[in-house]
Design a protein around this motif. Structure first.
Motif, PDB file in Angstrom:
ATOM      1  N   VAL A  32       0.836  -1.201   0.000  1.00 44.22           N
ATOM      2  CA  VAL A  32       0.000   0.000   0.000  1.00 44.22           C
ATOM      3  C   VAL A  32       0.873   1.254   0.000  1.00 44.22           C
ATOM      4  CG1 VAL A  32      -1.727   1.305   1.301  1.00 44.22           C
ATOM      5  CG2 VAL A  32      -1.915  -1.169   1.128  1.00 44.22           C
ATOM      6  N   ALA A  33       1.946   1.253   0.800  1.00 42.98           N
ATOM      7  CA  ALA A  33       2.837   2.414   0.843  1.00 42.98           C
ATOM      8  C   ALA A  33       3.465   2.672  -0.515  1.00 42.98           C
ATOM      9  CB  ALA A  33       3.923   2.201   1.894  1.00 42.98           C
ATOM     10  N   GLU A  34       3.820   1.615  -1.204  1.00 44.95           N
ATOM     11  CA  GLU A  34       4.400   1.788  -2.536  1.00 44.95           C
ATOM     12  C   GLU A  34       3.367   2.302  -3.525  1.00 44.95           C
ATOM     13  OE1 GLU A  34       6.486  -1.100  -5.768  1.00 44.95           O
ATOM     14  OE2 GLU A  34       7.121  -1.298  -3.674  1.00 44.95           O
ATOM     15  N   ALA A  35       2.124   1.870  -3.373  1.00 48.22           N
ATOM     16  CA  ALA A  35       1.072   2.277  -4.309  1.00 48.22           C
ATOM     17  C   ALA A  35       0.645   3.729  -4.111  1.00 48.22           C
ATOM     18  CB  ALA A  35      -0.138   1.361  -4.165  1.00 48.22           C
ATOM     19  N   VAL A  36       0.523   4.163  -2.851  1.00 46.02           N
ATOM     20  CA  VAL A  36       0.020   5.522  -2.603  1.00 46.02           C
ATOM     21  C   VAL A  36       1.118   6.506  -2.231  1.00 46.02           C
ATOM     22  CG1 VAL A  36      -2.241   4.681  -1.897  1.00 46.02           C
ATOM     23  CG2 VAL A  36      -0.512   5.107  -0.156  1.00 46.02           C
ATOM     24  N   GLY A  37       2.314   6.022  -1.980  1.00 48.83           N
ATOM     25  CA  GLY A  37       3.415   6.887  -1.558  1.00 48.83           C
ATOM     26  C   GLY A  37       3.657   6.757  -0.066  1.00 48.83           C
ATOM     27  N   GLU A  38       4.917   6.712   0.303  1.00 49.53           N
ATOM     28  CA  GLU A  38       5.276   6.490   1.706  1.00 49.53           C
ATOM     29  C   GLU A  38       4.778   7.608   2.619  1.00 49.53           C
ATOM     30  OE1 GLU A  38       9.456   5.838   1.955  1.00 49.53           O
ATOM     31  OE2 GLU A  38       9.388   4.113   0.602  1.00 49.53           O
ATOM     32  N   GLN A  39       4.978   8.848   2.205  1.00 51.03           N
ATOM     33  CA  GLN A  39       4.559   9.979   3.050  1.00 51.03           C
ATOM     34  C   GLN A  39       3.055   9.965   3.288  1.00 51.03           C
ATOM     35  OE1 GLN A  39       7.682  10.714   4.255  1.00 51.03           O
ATOM     36  NE2 GLN A  39       6.833  12.750   4.425  1.00 51.03           N
ATOM     37  N   TRP A  41       1.017   7.388   3.079  1.00 58.65           N
ATOM     38  CA  TRP A  41       0.642   6.215   3.869  1.00 58.65           C
ATOM     39  C   TRP A  41       0.974   6.440   5.349  1.00 58.65           C
ATOM     40  CZ3 TRP A  41      -2.788   2.910   4.078  1.00 58.65           C
ATOM     41  CH2 TRP A  41      -2.685   1.751   4.832  1.00 58.65           C
ATOM     42  N   LEU A  42       2.128   7.035   5.627  1.00 61.32           N
ATOM     43  CA  LEU A  42       2.473   7.332   7.020  1.00 61.32           C
ATOM     44  C   LEU A  42       1.480   8.306   7.644  1.00 61.32           C
ATOM     45  CD1 LEU A  42       6.367   7.579   6.876  1.00 61.32           C
ATOM     46  CD2 LEU A  42       4.997   5.815   7.982  1.00 61.32           C
ATOM     47  N   LEU A  43       1.030   9.274   6.856  1.00 60.02           N
ATOM     48  CA  LEU A  43       0.026  10.221   7.349  1.00 60.02           C
ATOM     49  C   LEU A  43      -1.291   9.508   7.643  1.00 60.02           C
ATOM     50  CD1 LEU A  43      -0.714  13.136   7.996  1.00 60.02           C
ATOM     51  CD2 LEU A  43      -1.345  13.429   5.608  1.00 60.02           C
ATOM     52  N   VAL A  44      -1.703   8.602   6.760  1.00 55.12           N
ATOM     53  CA  VAL A  44      -2.939   7.837   6.977  1.00 55.12           C
ATOM     54  C   VAL A  44      -2.826   6.990   8.237  1.00 55.12           C
ATOM     55  CG1 VAL A  44      -4.353   5.950   6.064  1.00 55.12           C
ATOM     56  CG2 VAL A  44      -3.648   7.816   4.563  1.00 55.12           C
ATOM     57  N   VAL A  45      -1.724   6.271   8.384  1.00 57.98           N
ATOM     58  CA  VAL A  45      -1.536   5.397   9.546  1.00 57.98           C
ATOM     59  C   VAL A  45      -1.490   6.221  10.833  1.00 57.98           C
ATOM     60  CG1 VAL A  45       0.055   3.794  10.655  1.00 57.98           C
ATOM     61  CG2 VAL A  45      -0.438   3.572   8.227  1.00 57.98           C
ATOM     62  N   ALA A  46      -0.778   7.336  10.820  1.00 58.65           N
ATOM     63  CA  ALA A  46      -0.696   8.192  12.008  1.00 58.65           C
ATOM     64  C   ALA A  46      -2.070   8.751  12.368  1.00 58.65           C
ATOM     65  CB  ALA A  46       0.292   9.326  11.771  1.00 58.65           C
ATOM     66  N   THR A  47      -2.847   9.126  11.369  1.00 57.15           N
ATOM     67  CA  THR A  47      -4.196   9.651  11.621  1.00 57.15           C
ATOM     68  C   THR A  47      -5.099   8.586  12.225  1.00 57.15           C
ATOM     69  OG1 THR A  47      -3.942  11.194   9.781  1.00 57.15           O
ATOM     70  CG2 THR A  47      -6.194  10.744  10.538  1.00 57.15           C
ATOM     71  N   VAL A  48      -5.049   7.373  11.673  1.00 55.35           N
ATOM     72  CA  VAL A  48      -5.870   6.279  12.218  1.00 55.35           C
ATOM     73  C   VAL A  48      -5.481   5.992  13.661  1.00 55.35           C
ATOM     74  CG1 VAL A  48      -6.349   3.804  12.029  1.00 55.35           C
ATOM     75  CG2 VAL A  48      -6.390   5.244   9.995  1.00 55.35           C
TER      76      VAL A  48
END
Length: 71
Positions: A32-39, A41-48
């Motif tokens: 998923v990080a590779e598909a949407v971009g690491e930055q 994906w990290l923002l999504v994970v941190a928000t969740v």
């Protein structure tokens, strides 16, 4: 306060779900990080994580927890 023990089938189901979800999450997060971009994906994970922590802390039953000294 006396806490009722969790029924064994419920606890077992929770454990199986946790044991299965962790490896699946670890395997999928790279894809998923590779598909949407690491930055992003990290923002999504941190928000969740932040939303789930705030939601748990907002529960009255969690805010009223008391620490009991061991007997």
């Amino acid at each position: 306060m006396i806490v009722e023990p969790v029924p064994q089938p419920v606890y077992a189901f929770d454990q199986v779900g946790s044991f299965a979800a962790r490896p699946a999450g670890l395997a999928l997060t790279g894809v998923v990080a590779e598909a949407v971009g690491e930055q992003r994906w990290l923002l999504v994970v941190a928000t969740v994580m932040a939303v789930s922590a705030v939601a748990a802390a907002a529960l009255p039953s969690v805010r009223r927890l008391e620490r009991h000294q061991p007997v």
